[in-house]
Each structure stands twice: as C-alpha cells, then as structure tokens.
Design a protein around this motif. Sequence first.
Motif, PDB file in Angstrom:
ATOM      1  N   VAL A 178       0.911  -1.253   0.295  1.00  0.00           N
ATOM      2  CA  VAL A 178      -0.023  -0.172  -0.468  1.00  0.00           C
ATOM      3  C   VAL A 178       0.430   0.679   0.485  1.00  0.00           C
ATOM      4  O   VAL A 178       1.835   1.312   0.540  1.00  0.00           O
ATOM      5  CB  VAL A 178      -0.749   0.124   1.131  1.00  0.00           C
ATOM      6  CG1 VAL A 178      -1.243   1.298   1.046  1.00  0.00           C
ATOM      7  CG2 VAL A 178      -1.552  -1.561   0.714  1.00  0.00           C
ATOM      8  N   GLY A 179       0.149   2.387  -1.061  1.00  0.00           N
ATOM      9  CA  GLY A 179       0.973   3.443  -0.856  1.00  0.00           C
ATOM     10  C   GLY A 179       1.326   3.846  -2.453  1.00  0.00           C
ATOM     11  O   GLY A 179       1.357   2.977  -3.643  1.00  0.00           O
ATOM     12  N   ASN A 180       1.714   5.477  -2.507  1.00  0.00           N
ATOM     13  CA  ASN A 180       1.532   6.094  -3.543  1.00  0.00           C
ATOM     14  C   ASN A 180       2.314   6.469  -3.160  1.00  0.00           C
ATOM     15  O   ASN A 180       2.803   7.853  -4.203  1.00  0.00           O
ATOM     16  CB  ASN A 180       0.188   6.254  -4.239  1.00  0.00           C
ATOM     17  CG  ASN A 180       0.265   6.240  -5.640  1.00  0.00           C
ATOM     18  OD1 ASN A 180       0.769   5.788  -6.494  1.00  0.00           O
ATOM     19  ND2 ASN A 180      -0.274   7.432  -6.424  1.00  0.00           N
ATOM     20  N   SER A 181       3.741   6.978  -2.846  1.00  0.00           N
ATOM     21  CA  SER A 181       4.229   8.114  -1.973  1.00  0.00           C
ATOM     22  C   SER A 181       5.386   7.638  -3.032  1.00  0.00           C
ATOM     23  O   SER A 181       6.203   6.945  -4.213  1.00  0.00           O
ATOM     24  CB  SER A 181       4.889   7.980  -1.116  1.00  0.00           C
ATOM     25  OG  SER A 181       6.062   6.877  -0.713  1.00  0.00           O
TER      26      SER A 181
ATOM     27  N   GLU B 134       2.664  10.620   2.510  1.00  0.00           N
ATOM     28  CA  GLU B 134       1.622  10.472   2.229  1.00  0.00           C
ATOM     29  C   GLU B 134       1.705   8.957   1.810  1.00  0.00           C
ATOM     30  O   GLU B 134       0.024   8.868   1.133  1.00  0.00           O
ATOM     31  CB  GLU B 134       1.684  10.938   0.186  1.00  0.00           C
ATOM     32  CG  GLU B 134       2.730  12.343   0.008  1.00  0.00           C
ATOM     33  CD  GLU B 134       4.000  11.773  -0.496  1.00  0.00           C
ATOM     34  OE1 GLU B 134       4.856  10.907   0.691  1.00  0.00           O
ATOM     35  OE2 GLU B 134       4.902  12.709  -1.296  1.00  0.00           O
ATOM     36  N   ASP B 135       2.005   8.461   2.366  1.00  0.00           N
ATOM     37  CA  ASP B 135       1.156   6.724   2.095  1.00  0.00           C
ATOM     38  C   ASP B 135       0.531   6.454   3.411  1.00  0.00           C
ATOM     39  O   ASP B 135       0.132   5.399   4.097  1.00  0.00           O
ATOM     40  CB  ASP B 135       2.107   5.485   1.973  1.00  0.00           C
ATOM     41  CG  ASP B 135       2.713   5.727   0.911  1.00  0.00           C
ATOM     42  OD1 ASP B 135       2.615   6.396   0.038  1.00  0.00           O
ATOM     43  OD2 ASP B 135       4.161   5.974   0.524  1.00  0.00           O
TER      44      ASP B 135
ATOM     45  N   PRO C 265      -3.370   6.010   3.234  1.00  0.00           N
ATOM     46  CA  PRO C 265      -3.756   4.899   2.781  1.00  0.00           C
ATOM     47  C   PRO C 265      -3.573   3.383   3.568  1.00  0.00           C
ATOM     48  O   PRO C 265      -3.914   3.320   3.537  1.00  0.00           O
ATOM     49  CB  PRO C 265      -3.226   4.731   1.437  1.00  0.00           C
ATOM     50  CG  PRO C 265      -2.064   6.213   1.263  1.00  0.00           C
ATOM     51  CD  PRO C 265      -2.873   6.990   3.028  1.00  0.00           C
TER      52      PRO C 265
ATOM     53  N   TYR D  66      -5.885   3.509   6.337  1.00  0.00           N
ATOM     54  CA  TYR D  66      -7.589   2.921   5.583  1.00  0.00           C
ATOM     55  C   TYR D  66      -7.652   0.986   5.560  1.00  0.00           C
ATOM     56  O   TYR D  66      -8.266   1.177   5.709  1.00  0.00           O
ATOM     57  CB  TYR D  66      -8.077   3.581   4.216  1.00  0.00           C
ATOM     58  CG  TYR D  66      -7.893   4.758   4.766  1.00  0.00           C
ATOM     59  CD1 TYR D  66      -8.475   5.753   5.255  1.00  0.00           C
ATOM     60  CD2 TYR D  66      -7.772   5.884   3.602  1.00  0.00           C
ATOM     61  CE1 TYR D  66      -8.374   6.973   6.185  1.00  0.00           C
ATOM     62  CE2 TYR D  66      -7.501   7.452   3.748  1.00  0.00           C
ATOM     63  CZ  TYR D  66      -8.152   8.008   5.090  1.00  0.00           C
ATOM     64  OH  TYR D  66      -8.748   9.509   4.883  1.00  0.00           O
ATOM     65  N   ALA D  67      -6.485   1.140   4.590  1.00  0.00           N
ATOM     66  CA  ALA D  67      -5.819  -0.032   4.481  1.00  0.00           C
ATOM     67  C   ALA D  67      -5.584  -1.664   6.090  1.00  0.00           C
ATOM     68  O   ALA D  67      -7.358  -2.926   5.925  1.00  0.00           O
ATOM     69  CB  ALA D  67      -4.748  -0.583   3.890  1.00  0.00           C
TER      70      ALA D  67
ATOM     71  N   GLU E 246     -12.922   6.626   6.228  1.00  0.00           N
ATOM     72  CA  GLU E 246     -11.464   8.470   6.605  1.00  0.00           C
ATOM     73  C   GLU E 246     -12.743   9.103   7.506  1.00  0.00           C
ATOM     74  O   GLU E 246     -12.151   9.943   8.642  1.00  0.00           O
ATOM     75  CB  GLU E 246     -11.883   9.227   5.323  1.00  0.00           C
ATOM     76  CG  GLU E 246     -11.510   8.301   4.031  1.00  0.00           C
ATOM     77  CD  GLU E 246     -11.753   9.778   3.063  1.00  0.00           C
ATOM     78  OE1 GLU E 246     -11.711  10.699   3.060  1.00  0.00           O
ATOM     79  OE2 GLU E 246     -11.421   8.643   2.134  1.00  0.00           O
TER      80      GLU E 246
ATOM     81  N   ARG F 250      -5.841  12.861  11.699  1.00  0.00           N
ATOM     82  CA  ARG F 250      -5.124  12.401  10.811  1.00  0.00           C
ATOM     83  C   ARG F 250      -4.171  13.492  10.840  1.00  0.00           C
ATOM     84  O   ARG F 250      -3.256  13.686  10.791  1.00  0.00           O
ATOM     85  CB  ARG F 250      -5.996  12.886   9.615  1.00  0.00           C
ATOM     86  CG  ARG F 250      -5.413  13.043   8.526  1.00  0.00           C
ATOM     87  CD  ARG F 250      -6.189  13.097   7.143  1.00  0.00           C
ATOM     88  NE  ARG F 250      -5.088  13.152   5.625  1.00  0.00           N
ATOM     89  CZ  ARG F 250      -5.880  13.003   4.578  1.00  0.00           C
ATOM     90  NH1 ARG F 250      -6.390  12.925   4.837  1.00  0.00           N
ATOM     91  NH2 ARG F 250      -4.842  13.127   3.487  1.00  0.00           N
TER      92      ARG F 250
END
Length: 653
Positions: free
Chosen positions: A334-337, A510-511, A514, A517-518, A531, A538
């Motif tokens: 998981v992650g999009n950084s 940034e991860d 996410p 949430y996972a 969320e 947060r």
Amino acid sequence: MKKLIIISFGYNTGKTIYDQLNNLFAASLDIKYYFISSPPPHNFAADLVLFSGKLTYDKMKHLIGDRPYIIARRSINYHEINKLFKLPRYTDALLVNDTQESAEETIFLLQALGIDHINLSPYYPGIKEFPRLSIAVTPGEVEHVPPFVNKIIDIKTRLVDITSIVEILAHFDMLEEFAHILSTKYIQDIIKLIKTGNKLLNDSNNMKERFKTVINNVHDGLIAINKENKVSVFNPVAEQLFDKKSLAVTGQPIENVLDSELLKTVDNPRKEGVLKLHSHEILVSEMPLYTKNTDKGRLYVLKDVSEIHRLEESVRRRLYQEQNIARYQFTDIVGNSPALKNTLALAQKMAKSDATIFIQGESGTGKELLAQSIHNASARSKGPFVAINFAALSETLLESELFGYVEGSFTGAKKGGASGLFEAAHKGTLFLDEIGDAPLPFQVKLLRVLQERQIRRVGSIKIIPIDVRIIVATNHNLKEDIKLGLFREDLYYRLNVLPLKVPPLRQRREDIMPLCYAFYKKYKPLAADAETFFKNIRPFLEAYSWQGNIRELQNIIEYLINICPDTVPQGSDLPEDMKIQLFTDSAKINIKEEILAEIKRCNVNRLPVGRRSLAAKFTLPENKIREILLQLQNENKIIITAGKYGLKAIDLE
C-alpha cells in the motif's frame, strides 16, 4: 350389499381403517366410516359396527342400540417399522397418539415387536406431566405432536389386526370366500418383512464388519467395557500393549484383565492420565460408550506417548512446509508516494534477475513483504519461498537449520537426519532476514555456500548442490559493523550485489493515511467509511515520527479500533508514548496551522471557540494554547477579544 360401519376416535384412524378394509372387501361390502366429532346419523343402517378401540366403544356405544359390533384389535403398521431401526440405541422419544389408551397400547405393541432400543414416553392431548424431548414417534397423529419437538417419525396409523379381520368375515359368512386372499396377502407381507429383516441384518453385519475393521486398524488401543463391567472390545493394539489376547479377555470382568492402576489413572475430573507400562508410557482416556447414558458402558482409549510426539513433530513439519509460500505480491504493498514508487520500480527490475538482493531498511518497513513480492514476480515464483530470521536462532542451531544434519551427528539428532532450509528452498528463494545478527563463525560457512552454491549437512561428507536465489535483509548499518569487527567485509560484498533500500514511513508521509485505511478495513471489514474514523486524529498520525514504521502504525490502528469501537477517536485517545512525542515539542507537528483551521471552522459555523475548548480538542495544556494564539495574533492571523466568541480569524476565505 351388506353394510359395515367403522366408528373411530379420530378422523385419521377411521380413514386408515376404511382404506385397509375397502381395499380387501370393496366388491362385497358397503363400508362407511365415522368418528366422534362426526358421528353416524340417527337410525343408520348397519349389518355390523366396527369400533377402532375400547375407548371409542365406551364413548359411542349408546348410538348403536342392538346392532352387532366388534371392537377391533389393531397392530403396528409394520411397513413403516423400519424407520425406528435408524434411531440410535437408548434414544429417548415421545410416543404421540390421540388418547392415553392408544398411546400406551402402541408402546406395548412396539415393545412386543422387539422395539426395545428406544425409551418411549406416552404423550396425548390433555397430559399434564411429560418429558420435553426433541424426538417424537407417532402412529399417524402428527397434529398432536407438541411444538418443541424437532424430529417427528410417523409410523402411520395402526391397522386392523388379522384376527379382527377374520372375525368380520365370520360375521358376514365370508370366511371361506376370502380365506385364500387373506392368507396370500398375509404371506406376501411376511415375505416382505423377511426381506426387510434380511436387509437390516445384512446392513447390520456389514456395519459390524466395518466397525471391526476400524477398531482393528486404528493406531490407538481400544478397550470397551459393557454395563456388566466386562470386556467387550480388546483390539490388537491393546493386545500388544498388555500382552493379552482378545479371545482370552473378552467377556471377562475388567478387574480380572487389567491392573487396577489403569482405573486409577482416569479417576479424576478430566478422565485421563498417563500410565507407565514396562517400556511404554500410555495416555489413557475414558469416555462413556453412550453419551446420554454413562451406565451403559465405558471406552478406554490408549495412546502411546512416543506416537503422540511423533505425530506432533509430523504436524509441525507439515505446517512448516506449508509456510514455504510467498503470500504477498507488489499489488499488496500500500502506498503511492514517490519514495515508495521508486523502490518498487527498482525491485520489479531486480525480480527478473537471479542475483542476490540486499534489502536494507529500518525495522517494520516491510522488508519481508518486499522479498515475497520479488519472489512472486520472478521466474522462481512456482518454487518455494523459505525465510529464516538470524535474530531468532542461536548459533548452535543455525548450521543444522540451514544445512541440515545426518543421523547421529549430535545429541538429539532425529533418526534418519533432516534436510536444511537451503535444500527446502531448492529451485526457489531463500530469504535471510536480519543477516546483521549472523554470528561471525557462521558467516564464514555462509560465505562458502554462497560462493560454491553447494552445502554439506552437519556430520556428513556428502556435497549437495543447491539452486536457490538469495535475498537478504537487515536493519543494521553493515559498513559500521564491519569497522567494529562484527561483520565480514567479504561476505558483505558477496551479498550486496543488488542493493535495495526501503524508505522509512516518515519519508513517505503520503502513504500514512492509505495505510491507516487499509489496516482499518483489515480489522473492521464491514465498517463504514474509514476516513470518518480518522478525521480528528489525521494531523497527529501524519506528523508522528513512526520510529517503528508500518508495524508501529498497524499496532496503533488496532489499538484505536479496540478502545474506540463505536466512536470516532480524538487526540486524547492516542497511546501515551505517541502523545508524549507529539506534544512535548510543538515543532514536530504543525499544530499552529491546525488550531488556526479550527478557529476558522468555528467562525464560519458561528460556534464558540476559546482557549479551553482548543486545549481539550488538541490535548495540549492551556498555556501552550495561549502561546500559540499569541503567535497567531502577532502574525496578524487572528484577533483575540474577550468572551466565548473572542477568537476570530482575520482571513476567512
């Protein structure tokens, strides 16, 4: 045509008797039937009245005047009797009928037929006391079965006995005419019963043979004791354990067969214990032969303790082999950084190679998950993935675990020896986790294996070639360890072929959400929007340093879900260690911007906001809030005046 009138207590009985007699005499007799709630009309015509039973006669005899009558003798509907043989021995059941007399009579008839394996209790409308049982047997009176019964066995309404049929024929002077028909039908029914009986007997014999096969081939000793306390089963394993033959002990009292020690072993609440027999230790368990009745016999199960140990080891080994599977793929990460994207792109390129991969990263960053993903993306994905953690094994175990051993190579070595993890990973991937904890003496042996791609089991001279892809991981700075003499430099360069660094969580903020949430979905798969759960905390999660990385984040999410199962967590709900780090140094979180945002939100919604409410929301001391508010005022971002609406943001756009 002569008239036969049937009078019964209830409709079902009358209809069944009518069908039975009409089937026999429809061409010779005009047959009608009535029952108590629908009696025959006044001055009805009848050459003979047949009452279904004594109770019916007592209640309806005033209607027949001087007409001739017969009180029927009735028998069990033997075409349905086989249903009862399917019930286990000592089953408790209700016998449901429309009257007390008929219920008790039916029980008597069933017992007379040899149906003695069921404990039947009478039940009929109006009965005051009766057991609440889950099974009911009824001769066609299903409507009278009480609602708490789960299983109903309908053996259909009792039929008119052949003796009463003969009596009817004699009255109408039809005996000679129908004698051959009755005898033929009776013989046919007898033949059917014999066939059914033979089938049941064959089924019983087959079942006995199956049981005998099972009893004689199980690995456990079995000794069964009947209700007379005599041995009824003594299987071959029991023969071997006690050095006695089954033929000699079957039918003997248990006291004459076994030492009293066996009985003492199970004389405890758990009904089990360990019995010592010459060279054996036996685990003895006692249980009733019939779960509902402990007075009907007992069964002793005897397990060789050494066999239990062998099975336990076999199970452990099987489970261990099942673990040699890589369960994760790149899509599971998981992650999009940008930092993570770069690492995954590099790892996917490395997966195509067979060279050794050196993964470096802090604890909890997901090094093994990355290693498994590389394996599953490689040409070796169909082979085993075997992992070993050097921090979890002592130096004495490492060599035998990795290289295997031969029989007799050391004290406690298993008979026949055992293969090691290098062999288990053949044609697959071997993941060496926490390689920085490998002892120096072992590093020499590991270097040789990596260079020559062959191993030798402990205690053996035989060389075994291996084909494995090596992935190593560490959270150490191995260059520093080399300077301190804790890690061999030559091994380091042998391992550091394809270096891959896993970024810590604080470098890929940034991860964080996410991942939150996972993990939330993992622990609460049916829950609502994740969320919403994190909306108040947060900023704290994104600002925290995460020294334990993803593992620490996962632990905190699980913590919050447990302490706030039905509410949205606040900053005050965070673990104490996390709050201490967050709030002792305000520079670690941009709390000032969060406080300004909260003031703006309250201003827009015309809500009161003050130092006390801000302190409660952000879990900060009021003096710290005062300090931040003064900073915001000096920066011309807010105006501070008196009252509960005294904090006003200058720029609300």
